[in-house]
Structure formats: structure tokens, C-alpha cells
Motif scaffolding. Structure first.
Motif, short mmCIF file in Angstrom:
data_model
loop_
_atom_site.label_atom_id
_atom_site.label_comp_id
_atom_site.label_asym_id
_atom_site.label_seq_id
_atom_site.Cartn_x
_atom_site.Cartn_y
_atom_site.Cartn_z
N ASN A 60 0.87 -1.18 0.00
CA ASN A 60 0.00 0.00 0.00
C ASN A 60 0.91 1.23 0.00
O ASN A 60 1.66 1.44 0.96
CB ASN A 60 -0.90 0.02 1.24
CG ASN A 60 -1.93 -1.09 1.23
OD1 ASN A 60 -2.19 -1.70 0.20
ND2 ASN A 60 -2.51 -1.37 2.38
N LYS A 87 1.70 2.17 -10.39
CA LYS A 87 0.34 1.73 -10.10
C LYS A 87 0.09 0.23 -10.36
O LYS A 87 -0.53 -0.44 -9.51
CB LYS A 87 -0.66 2.57 -10.90
CG LYS A 87 -2.11 2.31 -10.54
CD LYS A 87 -3.04 3.24 -11.31
CE LYS A 87 -4.50 2.98 -10.94
NZ LYS A 87 -5.41 3.89 -11.69
N LEU A 92 -2.41 -1.14 -3.26
CA LEU A 92 -3.22 0.07 -3.32
C LEU A 92 -2.28 1.25 -3.49
O LEU A 92 -1.18 1.28 -2.91
CB LEU A 92 -4.05 0.24 -2.05
CG LEU A 92 -5.18 -0.75 -1.80
CD1 LEU A 92 -5.76 -0.55 -0.40
CD2 LEU A 92 -6.29 -0.57 -2.85
N LEU A 94 -2.25 5.55 -3.48
CA LEU A 94 -2.93 6.82 -3.23
C LEU A 94 -1.99 7.95 -3.58
O LEU A 94 -0.84 7.99 -3.13
CB LEU A 94 -3.34 6.92 -1.76
CG LEU A 94 -4.05 8.21 -1.31
CD1 LEU A 94 -5.40 8.36 -2.00
CD2 LEU A 94 -4.23 8.23 0.21
N CYS A 107 -6.67 13.52 -13.23
CA CYS A 107 -7.93 12.76 -13.17
C CYS A 107 -8.63 12.74 -14.53
O CYS A 107 -9.15 11.70 -14.96
CB CYS A 107 -8.85 13.35 -12.11
SG CYS A 107 -8.25 13.14 -10.41
N ASP A 112 -8.46 8.16 -13.13
CA ASP A 112 -8.10 7.72 -11.79
C ASP A 112 -8.38 8.87 -10.81
O ASP A 112 -7.78 9.93 -10.92
CB ASP A 112 -6.63 7.34 -11.76
CG ASP A 112 -6.14 6.96 -10.36
OD1 ASP A 112 -6.99 6.73 -9.48
OD2 ASP A 112 -4.91 6.89 -10.17
N ASP A 113 -9.30 8.63 -9.87
CA ASP A 113 -9.63 9.68 -8.91
C ASP A 113 -9.20 9.32 -7.49
O ASP A 113 -9.65 9.93 -6.51
CB ASP A 113 -11.12 10.00 -8.94
CG ASP A 113 -12.00 8.81 -8.58
OD1 ASP A 113 -11.44 7.71 -8.34
OD2 ASP A 113 -13.23 8.97 -8.54
N ASN A 114 -8.29 8.36 -7.36
CA ASN A 114 -7.79 7.97 -6.04
C ASN A 114 -6.64 8.91 -5.66
O ASN A 114 -5.49 8.51 -5.48
CB ASN A 114 -7.33 6.52 -6.05
CG ASN A 114 -7.19 5.97 -4.64
OD1 ASN A 114 -7.84 6.43 -3.70
ND2 ASN A 114 -6.34 4.97 -4.48
N VAL A 115 -7.00 10.20 -5.56
CA VAL A 115 -6.03 11.26 -5.32
C VAL A 115 -6.57 12.23 -4.28
O VAL A 115 -7.78 12.35 -4.10
CB VAL A 115 -5.69 12.02 -6.62
CG1 VAL A 115 -5.15 11.07 -7.68
CG2 VAL A 115 -6.92 12.74 -7.16
N GLN A 127 -7.93 11.51 5.19
CA GLN A 127 -8.01 10.38 4.25
C GLN A 127 -6.66 9.72 4.04
O GLN A 127 -6.58 8.51 3.79
CB GLN A 127 -8.56 10.86 2.90
CG GLN A 127 -9.93 11.53 2.97
CD GLN A 127 -9.80 13.04 2.99
OE1 GLN A 127 -9.08 13.60 3.82
NE2 GLN A 127 -10.49 13.69 2.07
N PHE A 131 -5.44 5.83 5.46
CA PHE A 131 -4.98 4.92 4.40
C PHE A 131 -3.92 3.94 4.93
O PHE A 131 -3.78 2.82 4.44
CB PHE A 131 -4.41 5.74 3.24
CG PHE A 131 -3.85 4.93 2.10
CD1 PHE A 131 -4.67 4.16 1.30
CD2 PHE A 131 -2.48 4.95 1.83
CE1 PHE A 131 -4.14 3.41 0.24
CE2 PHE A 131 -1.95 4.22 0.79
CZ PHE A 131 -2.78 3.44 -0.01
#
Length: 253
Positions: A60, A87, A92, A94, A107, A112-115, A127, A131
Motif C-alpha cells: 500500500n 500503479k 493500493l 494513493l 484525473c 483515476d480519482d484515487n487522489v 483520508q 490509508f
């Protein structure tokens, strides 16, 4: 082009050997007292991207400053944005960046919106903290900060014991820096505040709060580019320093 490159590297190898011999007197006698040795064994030189990708594998990962602003769109289009290369191998991933413009651009270009938007010299958003990253990727970031020590303090206070931090920073004795100095100039990104050496980087990540796991040198090559023989002989003249630290805290139950 390949023949020309081989000739240039051959000349570099001869020149480095002559320079090493001719300047050896500078690190003998009284000069030897200032020498600092790297406190880890098996120091080597790697392709920077290959090394980072392998260290991130099956973890992660929190990637700080991942957009490479203002080159986000160009790096995405060219397929060389480090975040996208890392990636596929992570469990995972972030991304954290302080540029809302670059986040929006990333994005839109990738889907990809894992930002997350955040400033590591201020605080880490909730957040990010929840994580619980196994590895924090801090690649080519610290040299852009006016106060990197403050960023390291906040990082240490924000994450738990045992969290790994992979740091890469430009090397003060890189070949480009050496070439520039011999030509009475300086090769440096205009947004950089600092140069780093292994010694000064380990001062920043001091041994009371961090344990040094690995330290190597890297080249700013495209993925899978092989390191040549000359660089392997002179690893301390690589483009960047790459170090892995582990956060150490005396946690009470």
C-alpha cells in the motif's frame, strides 16, 4: 548514435580515472578527517524508475507529489509519469499533491480519482492518515521545498512506527553537476532550493527517528534502461540518491 555514445562514455571513463588519481591528494592527510562513509553496505547504482517500481511492489503506497506538475499532461501522454508506472505493481496506490490544477488534469487524463489535495509542509489530510501506507514514496520532492526539515517533522509525527519512506533526491556529485562545475556554471532546476549528499540526507532523516535500511544511487533513465559499466564503477556520481528509511518510535502499549 550508439557508436558516438560508446566513445563518449569511453572518454568519460578515462577522464574520471585521471581525475580520481590527480585529486587523491585532496582527501589525504588533513583532508581525510572530513570524509564521511555511508553507514550501510552494498551501495550500488540502479535505474531510478526500476528501483522504485520494485520497492513499491505488493505494498500500500502513498505517493507524494505524484503529478509532476507542470508536466502532468505531457508525462501521461508519453507514458512516463512515475505514478502510472508504479500503479500496476502496488496493492493500493494513493496520490497526494498540493496542486489542484494538476490533480484535475491527472484525473481527466487517466480516469483515476484515487487522489487527494494536501500540503505536506502543513498537515496530512485525514483520508491519507486512515490509508495507513506501508510505504511512502517521496521522490524528487524535498529539493523543491523551502523548509524540508519541517516536512520531515510532520511526516514523522503523522505516521506509525515501521512505516517505510522511500526518498529520492538529486545527487550533489552527479555527472551533470560535475560537468557544469568544470565549465564554470551550475546545472540545476530553477525551482530547486537544495542539493543533497548521502550525509546531509541522513542528517535530515536522523537516526533518532528513522532507521536507514538502504542507500543507493540512481540514474534518471527510462524504465528498463541498463546501467553501463562506467556508471557501475563510479556509482557515487549517479543522478540521484535513493534511500529507504523506516520510522522508529518508542510506542507504549
Amino acid at each position: 548514435m550508439k557508436i558516438k555514445s560508446k566513445i563518449q562514455w569511453g572518454v568519460t571513463w578515462l577522464a574520471m580515472g585521471m581525475l580520481k588519481r590527480s585529486l587523491k591528494y585532496r582527501i589525504s592527510g588533513e583532508g581525510a578527517g572530513w570524509l564521511q562513509h555511508i553507514p550501510v553496505k552494498n551501495v550500488s547504482i540502479f535505474n531510478r524508475v526500476d528501483f522504485i517500481v520494485e520497492q513499491c511492489r505488493d505494498k500500500n503506497v502513498l505517493h507524494i507529489g505524484f503529478t509532476d506538475h507542470p508536466f502532468t499532461r505531457q508525462r501521461v501522454n508519453d507514458g512516463i509519469l512515475l505514478h502510472l508506472q508504479v500503479k500496476p505493481v502496488t496493492k493500493l496506490l494513493l496520490g497526494l499533491d498540493n496542486s489542484s490544477e494538476a490533480l484535475a488534469e491527472y484525473c481527466k487524463a487517466t480516469g483515476d480519482d484515487n487522489v487527494i489535495l494536501g500540503d505536506i509542509t502543513d498537515h496530512y489530510p485525514l483520508q491519507v492518515l486512515t490509508f495507513h501506507p506501508e510505504l511512502i514514496l517521496l521522490s524528487e520532492v524535498l529539493e523543491h521545498l523551502a523548509n524540508p526539515a519541517k516536512a520531515v517533522d510532520i511526516l514523522y509525527n503523522s505516521f506509525s512506527n515501521g512505516t517505510s519512506v522511500l526518498v529520492t533526491v538529486p545527487n550533489y556529485t552527479g555527472l551533470d553537476s560535475l560537468a557544469s562545475s568544470l565549465n564554470k556554471t551550475e546545472g540545476i532546476h530553477p525551482d530547486h532550493h537544495w542539493y543533497f549528499s548521502p550525509y546531509t540526507l541522513c542528517k535530515l532523516f536522523d537516526d533518532k527517528r528513522f532507521q536507514l535500511q538502504q542507500l543507493h544511487f540512481g540514474m534518471f533513465y527510462l524504465q528498463h534502461t541498463v546501467i553501463n559499466t562506467v556508471l557501475k564503477q563510479y556509482p557515487f556520481n549517479g543522478d540521484c540518491i535513493m534511500a529507504i528509511f523506516s520510522i522508529t518510535k518508542n510506542e507504549t502499549i
